[in-house]
Design a protein around this motif. Structure first.
Motif, mmCIF file in Angstrom:
data_model
loop_
_atom_site.group_PDB
_atom_site.id
_atom_site.type_symbol
_atom_site.label_atom_id
_atom_site.label_comp_id
_atom_site.label_asym_id
_atom_site.label_seq_id
_atom_site.Cartn_x
_atom_site.Cartn_y
_atom_site.Cartn_z
ATOM 1 N N VAL A 1 0.831 -1.201 0.000
ATOM 2 C CA VAL A 1 0.000 0.000 0.000
ATOM 3 C C VAL A 1 0.865 1.250 0.000
ATOM 4 O O VAL A 1 0.413 2.340 -0.377
ATOM 5 N N ALA A 2 2.145 1.099 0.399
ATOM 6 C CA ALA A 2 3.070 2.234 0.366
ATOM 7 C C ALA A 2 3.316 2.721 -1.050
ATOM 8 O O ALA A 2 3.809 3.834 -1.256
ATOM 9 N N ALA A 3 2.963 1.902 -2.044
ATOM 10 C CA ALA A 3 3.072 2.324 -3.440
ATOM 11 C C ALA A 3 2.089 3.436 -3.757
ATOM 12 O O ALA A 3 2.321 4.239 -4.667
ATOM 13 N N SER A 4 0.981 3.467 -3.021
ATOM 14 C CA SER A 4 -0.090 4.429 -3.306
ATOM 15 C C SER A 4 -0.235 5.513 -2.252
ATOM 16 O O SER A 4 -0.695 6.616 -2.556
ATOM 17 N N TYR A 5 0.143 5.202 -1.001
ATOM 18 C CA TYR A 5 -0.093 6.117 0.112
ATOM 19 C C TYR A 5 1.215 6.445 0.815
ATOM 20 O O TYR A 5 1.731 5.641 1.588
ATOM 21 N N PRO A 6 1.801 7.614 0.553
ATOM 22 C CA PRO A 6 3.076 7.969 1.174
ATOM 23 C C PRO A 6 2.915 8.244 2.661
ATOM 24 O O PRO A 6 1.842 8.626 3.133
ATOM 25 N N TYR A 7 3.984 8.032 3.385
ATOM 26 C CA TYR A 7 4.010 8.335 4.826
ATOM 27 C C TYR A 7 5.421 8.752 5.210
ATOM 28 O O TYR A 7 6.392 8.407 4.524
ATOM 29 N N THR A 8 5.549 9.483 6.289
ATOM 30 C CA THR A 8 6.844 9.967 6.738
ATOM 31 C C THR A 8 7.794 8.799 6.979
ATOM 32 O O THR A 8 7.459 7.846 7.682
ATOM 33 N N GLY A 9 8.972 8.864 6.375
ATOM 34 C CA GLY A 9 9.966 7.809 6.523
ATOM 35 C C GLY A 9 9.832 6.715 5.486
ATOM 36 O O GLY A 9 10.663 5.807 5.431
ATOM 37 N N GLY A 10 8.788 6.789 4.650
ATOM 38 C CA GLY A 10 8.580 5.758 3.634
ATOM 39 C C GLY A 10 9.392 5.975 2.374
ATOM 40 O O GLY A 10 9.657 5.022 1.642
ATOM 41 N N ASN A 11 9.767 7.209 2.130
ATOM 42 C CA ASN A 11 10.511 7.690 0.964
ATOM 43 C C ASN A 11 10.885 6.620 -0.082
ATOM 44 O O ASN A 11 10.091 6.291 -0.952
ATOM 45 N N VAL A 12 12.095 6.077 -0.033
ATOM 46 C CA VAL A 12 12.551 5.170 -1.083
ATOM 47 C C VAL A 12 11.829 3.825 -1.042
ATOM 48 O O VAL A 12 11.552 3.239 -2.091
ATOM 49 N N TYR A 13 11.483 3.351 0.142
ATOM 50 C CA TYR A 13 10.739 2.092 0.203
ATOM 51 C C TYR A 13 9.439 2.212 -0.591
ATOM 52 O O TYR A 13 9.131 1.368 -1.441
ATOM 53 N N GLY A 14 8.662 3.261 -0.322
ATOM 54 C CA GLY A 14 7.414 3.459 -1.051
ATOM 55 C C GLY A 14 7.645 3.601 -2.540
ATOM 56 O O GLY A 14 6.872 3.097 -3.363
ATOM 57 N N ALA A 15 8.727 4.281 -2.906
ATOM 58 C CA ALA A 15 9.032 4.466 -4.328
ATOM 59 C C ALA A 15 9.353 3.139 -5.000
ATOM 60 O O ALA A 15 8.947 2.891 -6.150
ATOM 61 N N THR A 16 10.079 2.266 -4.313
ATOM 62 C CA THR A 16 10.387 0.964 -4.917
ATOM 63 C C THR A 16 9.119 0.149 -5.116
ATOM 64 O O THR A 16 8.979 -0.568 -6.117
ATOM 65 N N LYS A 17 8.182 0.253 -4.183
ATOM 66 C CA LYS A 17 6.951 -0.521 -4.309
ATOM 67 C C LYS A 17 6.036 0.071 -5.371
ATOM 68 O O LYS A 17 5.261 -0.655 -6.020
ATOM 69 N N ALA A 18 6.114 1.390 -5.577
ATOM 70 C CA ALA A 18 5.386 2.003 -6.691
ATOM 71 C C ALA A 18 5.962 1.508 -8.012
ATOM 72 O O ALA A 18 5.225 1.256 -8.976
ATOM 73 N N PHE A 19 7.281 1.332 -8.067
ATOM 74 C CA PHE A 19 7.897 0.748 -9.259
ATOM 75 C C PHE A 19 7.359 -0.648 -9.509
ATOM 76 O O PHE A 19 7.029 -1.003 -10.652
#
Length: 249
Positions: free
Chosen positions: A137-155
């Motif tokens: 879900v971090a691919a769609s919903y950003p949160y503080t500290g998620g930065n690159v992790y969320g970006a990789t999952k969006a990829f």
């Protein structure tokens, strides 16, 4: 015909649970991961000959290729690739994050996933197989500290959709599984081994389990071949969408 799945990151959590679920449904499974002792223990749980273990780090291109080349004949026809191996490192905001953590997440969650997918695509096309990619879900919903992790999952999510487009007409199915809070070793790894932080995060939240996600993967893999689940987002009932942030003086 016995179907064969290859599951990365099978030494714990969702990966190990997926091996158990698929094997329980009659699949042959190639279980991969870095920790040989955990793979051996997993194999001992299951019927003899149903699971083949391949010990390698997904970011090690040579080890990865050697292991795939060395698959026994009975396990070479891959019908399902489950790209589960991945991790988050650190919870700091971007301006305080460790560049090495970012590089490791990109190497594992993006580069290795792309490489093993490309390596197995000819087999998957030949067998009209399937690919299940573990996003978040971090691919769609950003949160503080998620930065690159969320970006990789969006990829991972976008790569899954791109594969669907490129594989049109081949019969290969592609699904992006996007879980929210799942209680595994994920947070312990993310915090550098801080088990107390992991316990605090999940306490009282009734989070999803690795078995929940494995059952979902098995369901996706068991659907009729004319049906594709493009993306599937899951959360525990206790988890919802974060509110917008407002920084004030």
């Amino acid at each position: 015909m016995v179907r064969t799945a290859l599951v990365t990151g099978a030494t714990s959590g969702i990966g190990a649970a997926t091996v158990r679920a698929l094997a329980g449904a009659g699949w042959q499974v190639v279980a991969t991961g870095r920790r040989a002792e955990r793979l051996d223990a997993l194999t001992r749980e299951l019927p003899e000959g149903q699971v083949h273990t391949a010990v390698f780090d997904v970011t090690d291109a040579r080890a990865r290729d050697v292991a795939i080349d060395a698959l026994p004949e009975a396990f070479r026809g891959i019908d399902l690739l489950v790209n589960n191996a991945g991790l988050a490192l650190g919870t700091a905001p971007a301006q305080e994050a460790k560049p090495g953590d970012w590089e490791t997440m990109i190497a594992t969650n993006v580069s290795a996933l792309v490489a093993i997918t490309r390596r197995l695509l000819p087999r998957l096309v030949e067998r009209r197989g399937g690919i299940v990619n573990l996003s978040s879900v971090a691919a769609s919903y950003p949160y503080t500290g998620g930065n690159v992790y969320g970006a990789t999952k969006a990829f991972v999510r976008q790569f899954s959709l791109g594969l669907r487009s490129d594989l049109a007409g081949t019969g290969v199915r592609v699904t992006s599984i996007e879980p929210g809070m799942v209680e595994t070793e994920f947070t312990t790894v993310r915090t550098g081994g801080d088990k107390a932080a992991s316990n605090k995060l999940y306490a009282g939240a009734d989070p999803m389990t690795a078995q929940d996600i494995a059952a979902t993967i098995l369901w996706v893999a068991s659907l009729p071949p004319h049906l594709n689940i493009n993306a599937l987002e899951l959360m525990p009932v206790s988890q919802s969408f974060a509110g917008f942030q407002v920084a004030r003086d």
